[in-house]
Structures are given as C-alpha cells and as structure tokens.
Design a protein around this motif. Structure first.
Motif, mmCIF file in Angstrom:
data_model
loop_
_atom_site.group_PDB
_atom_site.id
_atom_site.type_symbol
_atom_site.label_atom_id
_atom_site.label_comp_id
_atom_site.label_asym_id
_atom_site.label_seq_id
_atom_site.Cartn_x
_atom_site.Cartn_y
_atom_site.Cartn_z
ATOM 1 N N ARG A 209 -15.886 -8.476 30.975
ATOM 2 C CA ARG A 209 -14.826 -7.799 30.247
ATOM 3 C C ARG A 209 -15.256 -6.399 29.796
ATOM 4 N NH1 ARG A 209 -12.550 -10.779 25.060
ATOM 5 N NH2 ARG A 209 -14.566 -10.117 24.261
ATOM 6 N N ARG B 23 -15.281 -3.991 32.871
ATOM 7 C CA ARG B 23 -13.947 -3.602 33.308
ATOM 8 C C ARG B 23 -13.309 -2.611 32.331
ATOM 9 N NH1 ARG B 23 -13.523 -9.820 34.686
ATOM 10 N NH2 ARG B 23 -14.200 -9.732 36.857
ATOM 11 N N SER B 24 -13.578 -2.831 31.043
ATOM 12 C CA SER B 24 -13.070 -1.891 30.039
ATOM 13 C C SER B 24 -13.687 -0.510 30.221
ATOM 14 C CB SER B 24 -13.362 -2.418 28.632
ATOM 15 O OG SER B 24 -12.666 -3.627 28.380
ATOM 16 N N THR B 25 -14.951 -0.463 30.613
ATOM 17 C CA THR B 25 -15.611 0.820 30.866
ATOM 18 C C THR B 25 -14.940 1.548 32.029
ATOM 19 O OG1 THR B 25 -17.742 0.064 29.999
ATOM 20 C CG2 THR B 25 -17.789 1.909 31.561
ATOM 21 N N GLY C 255 -11.574 2.723 30.836
ATOM 22 C CA GLY C 255 -11.676 3.727 29.788
ATOM 23 C C GLY C 255 -12.044 5.113 30.273
ATOM 24 N N GLU D 230 -9.120 -7.512 29.699
ATOM 25 C CA GLU D 230 -8.273 -7.259 28.540
ATOM 26 C C GLU D 230 -8.192 -5.756 28.324
ATOM 27 O OE1 GLU D 230 -9.352 -9.427 25.052
ATOM 28 O OE2 GLU D 230 -9.713 -11.305 26.143
ATOM 29 N N THR D 231 -6.964 -5.229 28.223
ATOM 30 C CA THR D 231 -6.809 -3.789 28.067
ATOM 31 C C THR D 231 -5.494 -3.468 27.378
ATOM 32 O OG1 THR D 231 -6.692 -1.678 29.255
ATOM 33 C CG2 THR D 231 -5.748 -3.585 30.359
#
Length: 363
Positions: free
Chosen positions: A260, A263-265, A268, A286-287
């Motif tokens: 998670r 993937r956020s990196t 972002g 999750e985003t």
C-alpha cells in the motif's frame, strides 16, 4: 519419435519445497517427452518471490485456487535450457535449440490462450511449472512446445531464466504505460522486478529513471547497475522527483513493491496525464480519488505477468538494446546448494538468486 544427440541418464535431481522453509534435492527419473513435448537440459532457473511467499515458507492458496497452489512437484517456474529430446508432433524446435520457458501451460483453446496470455487461462487443465507440474529447479525439464520462446545466442541461460518471469512481468508493465524517450520513469520497489522495470524502461528510451526503495542494501545494489538517475528512500522521493522533473512529477510510474505505501508513492509523485502500472502482487490500494487521480487525468494499468508473444519480443529487444538481465543477479548456486539459495532468496539477498545445475561437479 524422439531424437537425441547423446545418451541421457536414467535419473536426475529435482528440488522440492516441503513448505517449512527448507529445500530438498531428490532423485527422480528423467522424463520422456510425449506428443507436443520436449525435454530440456536446464541451463538456469531463477527463484521468484512468489515461490517464497506461497510455497517455500508454507503451502498457500493463490488466485482463488482451492487449497494450496503447490502440488508437491519439482519447484521452479523460471527456467531456460537446451532441447535434448523431442516427442511426436513437435514442429518448431529441434535438438540443440536454446529456449526460455513461459511458465504456464494453458488449455490452448480459450481467448486468453489464443492471445498468448496463458497466465489468465481459467480452464481446470491450466498448470504452472513449479506449482502444478514439474518445474525447472532440476537437471532436466519436460515442457510443452507451445510454452517455449527462442533464446537468442547473444543471451545467456541466466538471462533466459530472468526473462521467464521477472523481466517478462516488468516489461509487460512498462509496455502497457508506453514508456518512451519523452518520459521520466518512477520505479517503486527495487527487488528483481523493479530492477527489470528500470532496465527495460531505459531500453525503451526513458530519459530519467528514479528508484524508490526502503532497503539501503537494495538501493546500493541498484546504484551499481548504472541504470538509475537516483535511488532514494520513500521519505526522500518527493524532493528528488520534483528536482529531476522540474516540479512536474514523473510522467510514468510502476509499482513493483506490492505494498500500500509503495502504490501511494507511485500515485503521489505522478504528473498530470501520467500513466501508472501496477505489477506487484498482494497488499491493498488506497487513495484519495479526486485530487490524486481524476483532476490529474491519471491512467492506472493493472498487469499480470505477460504473454508468450511479448516475451519473445522482449528477448529480441534485449539484444537490440544491449541489455543483459543477468546483471541483476547477486548470487548463483548449483542444485546441490538449493537449500542455501532458497534461504538467501527468502532473506537478505541484494539482487536475484538463481540456480545453475551446471555449476555442480556432479550432473
């Protein structure tokens, strides 16, 4: 009718994974190819992260499989080798041909198989090498002809083993987002697949390649490949991406971490109209949607392994680019060292771990 260039032994060695964080080398008969099959002398076989997570530590289910996905067969779904014998009906390959093995044999009749994406075959007959049928962590491997891809003479067996899974997976993800000379590429997760993504992205012309990795040891190993413009820890990614892209963000990104936070990196630090490829297995996504995705017109691609035709394309392109996958290999073992090899792959390996049967004095 089979053909051979030399007498074959009656027995061979194969590596089995009991599911308790050990690897066992056992003797078994050398198989005889049937219709549409070939027998390969294995040149190299890689150890994949999925082997560790779903088989080596414990036998777990995978992609909706009822019960453990591993069926107690010879391990190893990343093989390459030389054809030493052919069964009836084999038309393309002959003794002496060097090949890579696409690691899933599908039904051959469904739409996914027709496109070469046997990974997505849903027929009960689908069987993956090293999971439901004997794999490549052995002296010899029985393979279906339709799962083979030619291995160019310019590439080694270790190169071929890496094409069989990790490089194929990475290349498919890079190809989906269309990485080219106009792009900056952000690679999140610098394990073997992440390194492969960086090398194939550079091969396709990416002008800058930025790597993000939690492990200092893996960042140091990646730096030694001379592929990245920068490799940083996640907390340093914002400043580095901004500095290298003029504040725009990366036009392309690929998450190979399967986490998670990873993937956020990727999300972002993507630019407006950017394209993101997700290839890392497991975890969650999750985003925030509006600002992170919709307002930036971002496209997300989910990619699982690759196809037989694209794997063949990759092998040809690697030669054209002068890219050698084996550069990411940090450790090589013969079959006699399988226990140590799997233990290292499950722990502190800096790069890729491979088995090469020919390294053993005894064949």
């Amino acid at each position: 009718m089979s053909d051979t260039t030399a007498p074959l032994p009656a027995t061979m060695r194969g590596v089995y994974l009991p599911g308790n964080s050990t690897a066992e080398v056992r003797k078994l008969p050398v198989p005889v190819p049937g219709p549409g099959q070939v027998l390969l002398r294995v040149g190299a076989a890689g150890i994949c992260g999925s082997d560790i997570g779903y088989i080596y530590r414990e036998h777990k289910s995978h992609r909706g499989v009822d019960g453990p996905a591993y069926r107690g067969v010879v391990a190893g779904h990343e093989p390459s080798g030389t054809v030493v014998s052919t069964g009836p009906g084999v038309r393309r390959y002959r003794t002496g041909d060097r090949v890579v093995v696409y690691h899933i044999a599908g039904c051959g009749l469904c739409d996914n198989c027709a496109r070469g994406y046997q990974i997505s075959c849903a027929d009960p007959s689908r069987a993956a090498y090293g999971w439901q049928r004997d794999g490549g962590a052995a002296d010899y491997l029985l393979a279906d002809e339709h799962t083979l891809v030619p291995l160019p003479d310019e590439l080694s067996y270790v190169d071929g083993a890496l094409i069989a899974c990790g490089f194929g997976t990475a290349y498919e993800g890079i190809r989906r987002i269309g990485v080219n000379g106009d792009d900056d590429l952000l690679v999140v997760g610098l394990g073997p697949v992440g390194l492969a993504a960086a090398m194939t992205g550079r091969g396709r012309g990416a002008r800058r390649v930025i790597g993000v990795e939690v492990s200092p040891e893996r960042r140091a190993w990646a730096d030694g490949l001379d592929v990245f413009d920068a490799t940083v820890a996640p907390e340093e990614a914002a400043d580095t991406v901004a500095a290298l892209t003029g504040g725009r963000g990366a036009s392309t990104a690929i998450d190979c971490s399967g986490t998670r936070p990873g993937r956020s990196t990727a999300i972002g630090h993507i630019a407006e109209w950017g394209r993101i490829s997700l290839v890392g297995e497991g975890g969650t996504l999750e985003t925030e949607v509006s600002d992170a995705l919709l307002h930036k017109q971002v496209t997300l691609y989910a990619s699982w392994v690759t196809s037989v035709p694209v794997m063949a394309e990759l092998a040809r392109n690697l030669v054209r680019w002068g890219v050698r996958p084996e550069r990411i290999v940090s450790d090589r073992f013969g079959l006699a060292g399988a226990a140590e090899a799997f233990g290292l792959a499950a722990g502190a390996a800096r790069g890729k771990v491979v088995l090469e049967p020919g390294l053993d004095a005894e064949r």
